[in-house]
Design an enzyme around this catalytic site. Structure first.
Site, PDB file in Angstrom:
ATOM      1  N   TYR A  96      44.708  45.223  27.745  1.00 28.32           N
ATOM      2  CA  TYR A  96      45.098  46.392  28.667  1.00 28.32           C
ATOM      3  C   TYR A  96      45.597  45.457  29.798  1.00 28.32           C
ATOM      4  O   TYR A  96      45.065  43.890  30.404  1.00 28.32           O
ATOM      5  CB  TYR A  96      43.684  46.569  29.446  1.00 28.32           C
ATOM      6  CG  TYR A  96      43.068  47.610  28.267  1.00 28.32           C
ATOM      7  CD1 TYR A  96      43.266  48.267  27.967  1.00 28.32           C
ATOM      8  CD2 TYR A  96      41.987  48.279  28.807  1.00 28.32           C
ATOM      9  CE1 TYR A  96      42.314  49.372  27.512  1.00 28.32           C
ATOM     10  CE2 TYR A  96      40.770  48.498  28.443  1.00 28.32           C
ATOM     11  CZ  TYR A  96      40.915  49.842  27.435  1.00 28.32           C
ATOM     12  OH  TYR A  96      40.358  49.809  26.529  1.00 28.32           O
ATOM     13  N   CYS A  99      43.695  44.280  32.825  1.00 25.66           N
ATOM     14  CA  CYS A  99      42.052  43.668  32.926  1.00 25.66           C
ATOM     15  C   CYS A  99      42.184  42.434  33.051  1.00 25.66           C
ATOM     16  O   CYS A  99      42.984  41.627  33.052  1.00 25.66           O
ATOM     17  CB  CYS A  99      41.914  43.867  31.873  1.00 25.66           C
ATOM     18  SG  CYS A  99      41.085  42.649  30.647  1.00 25.66           S
ATOM     19  N   PHE A 101      40.377  39.957  33.048  1.00 23.10           N
ATOM     20  CA  PHE A 101      39.950  38.375  32.048  1.00 23.10           C
ATOM     21  C   PHE A 101      41.159  38.686  30.943  1.00 23.10           C
ATOM     22  O   PHE A 101      41.164  37.246  30.725  1.00 23.10           O
ATOM     23  CB  PHE A 101      38.653  39.169  30.814  1.00 23.10           C
ATOM     24  CG  PHE A 101      37.558  39.693  32.025  1.00 23.10           C
ATOM     25  CD1 PHE A 101      36.744  38.498  32.307  1.00 23.10           C
ATOM     26  CD2 PHE A 101      37.045  40.941  31.823  1.00 23.10           C
ATOM     27  CE1 PHE A 101      35.632  38.515  33.070  1.00 23.10           C
ATOM     28  CE2 PHE A 101      35.783  40.945  32.908  1.00 23.10           C
ATOM     29  CZ  PHE A 101      34.847  39.743  33.025  1.00 23.10           C
ATOM     30  N   CYS A 102      41.202  39.862  30.861  1.00 26.09           N
ATOM     31  CA  CYS A 102      43.069  39.346  30.364  1.00 26.09           C
ATOM     32  C   CYS A 102      43.860  38.583  30.775  1.00 26.09           C
ATOM     33  O   CYS A 102      44.046  37.502  30.094  1.00 26.09           O
ATOM     34  CB  CYS A 102      43.486  40.645  30.086  1.00 26.09           C
ATOM     35  SG  CYS A 102      42.719  41.346  28.682  1.00 26.09           S
TER      36      CYS A 102
END
Length: 364
Positions: A96, A99, A101-102
């Site tokens: 996403y 996101c 974490f991304c």
């Protein structure tokens, strides 16, 4: 202290629509006040069908449970190691865009000059990652001779960094050092964690080159974990702090995410209301103050203090994995009121600007 023994992870290939991107470089939001690139904090999976599923799906886009598809076909660069041959590694990561974490993974790849392709996942149906039994994000599909799936942002970063530094082991062997472990919470929910995920799997000579003294490694691991366990949990309560901020956050999610027209409209307005109230529960869960900005300011200044006045970055003259993790989490708020407030009321701006500049300089 030594890493635990590990067992190999299953290999898994995947496919999806991809769009090629280079380094994702953006001007500072506190100067241009442009919409944020990505924002959100950790969120659990859940939901059933209909409106509830749609709202939760939109919330997941903020929480790091989707993925990014990356494929690297140009040569990889490691700043302290020999260059890898051109075409030696292909990466595919599902995300996403919103996101954190991304965003961490993108910061790492951009800094190391790794070009990649993106598959944006629909946060409702998640058809793009139907090939995977692991339903969170980011998911990285890596091919260094054979396809391999890597899960969890910190595992992805540690494994790829190890591969860049060390030429002794195959990527498959390196990934086997980060085994998934299933545990059950007090509420009976099954969760998956990854052993050793903050370790680089290096021999003694390589370790000395990357970490001249033991304390350097310990410090990096400590703050990478801090970014995952604390900093990321301050994002949602801050970007959804008021109804106005929640609506602004979801306006960005819908514009940048992969939603259908009706899905987008529903997610924007219903999701904003839902996440405003969810943020209050998150504030209670993480024992935050009534004004959650104070917790954000305190955390950010704690990081700046740890970096200190005598270093450009925690890694010294160049960022280390802790710098990239903290930067990746914080930049998801760019363009939002929480980000502007953070820049105005903390000491983070000089370090943050240096991070932007060094990534732009070293990126593809």
């Amino acid at each position: 202290e030594r890493p635990l023994s590990a067992r190999p992870q299953p290999k898994m290939a995947g496919a999806g629509r991809v769009w090629r991107v280079g380094a994702l470089l953006y001007p500072p939001a506190w100067r241009l006040r442009a919409p944020g690139r990505a924002f959100g904090a950790a969120a659990g999976r859940g939901g059933s069908s209909g409106g509830g599923r749609l709202v939760l799906g939109a919330a997941f886009a903020l929480g790091g449970t989707a993925g990014l598809c990356l494929a690297a076909r140009q040569r990889l660069r490691e700043h302290s190691a020999a260059e890898l041959p051109a075409g030696s590694l292909q990466l595919t990561l599902y995300q996403y865009k919103t996101c954190p974490f991304c965003s961490k993974v993108r910061a790492f790849l951009d800094y190391h000059g790794l070009p990649y392709e993106i598959v944006e996942v629909n946060p409702i149906m998640r058809k793009e990652i139907k090939f995977s039994s692991y339903r969170k994000v980011p998911i990285l599909l890596a091919n260094a001779g054979s396809p391999l799936q890597l899960n969890d942002s910190s595992v992805i970063i540690s494994a790829i960094k190890t591969y860049l530094v060390s030429r002794r082991n195959s990527l498959e062997e390196i990934v086997s050092f980060y085994p998934p472990v299933k545990t059950v919470t007090e509420k009976g929910k099954e969760v998956v964690e990854y052993e050793n995920k903050y370790w680089l799997m290096l021999d003694e000579k390589e370790t000395k080159r990357v970490y001249p003294v033991k304390e350097v490694r310990v410090e990096e691991m400590k703050w990478r974990k801090w970014a995952d366990d604390w900093l990321v949990h301050l994002i949602s309560p801050n970007v959804y702090r008021t109804p106005k901020e929640a609506l602004a956050s979801f306006d960005y999610i819908v514009r940048e995410g992969k939603f259908g027209t009706l899905e987008g409209l529903f997610a924007k307005y219903v999701g904003a209301v839902a996440m405003f109230f969810v943020s209050k529960r998150l504030k209670k869960r993480h024992q935050l103050r009534d004004d959650v900005r104070e917790d954000l300011y305190e955390a950010v200044n704690e990081w700046v203090k740890a970096v200190g006045k005598n270093r450009l970055f925690m890694g010294g003259n160049q960022p280390n994995l802790a710098d990239l993790a903290v930067y990746g989490v914080l930049r998801v708020m760019e363009g939002l009121e929480a980000f502007d407030d953070m820049m105005a009321h903390t000491n983070i701006q000089p370090w943050y600007q240096r991070m932007e500049e060094v990534i732009e300089k070293t990126g593809v």
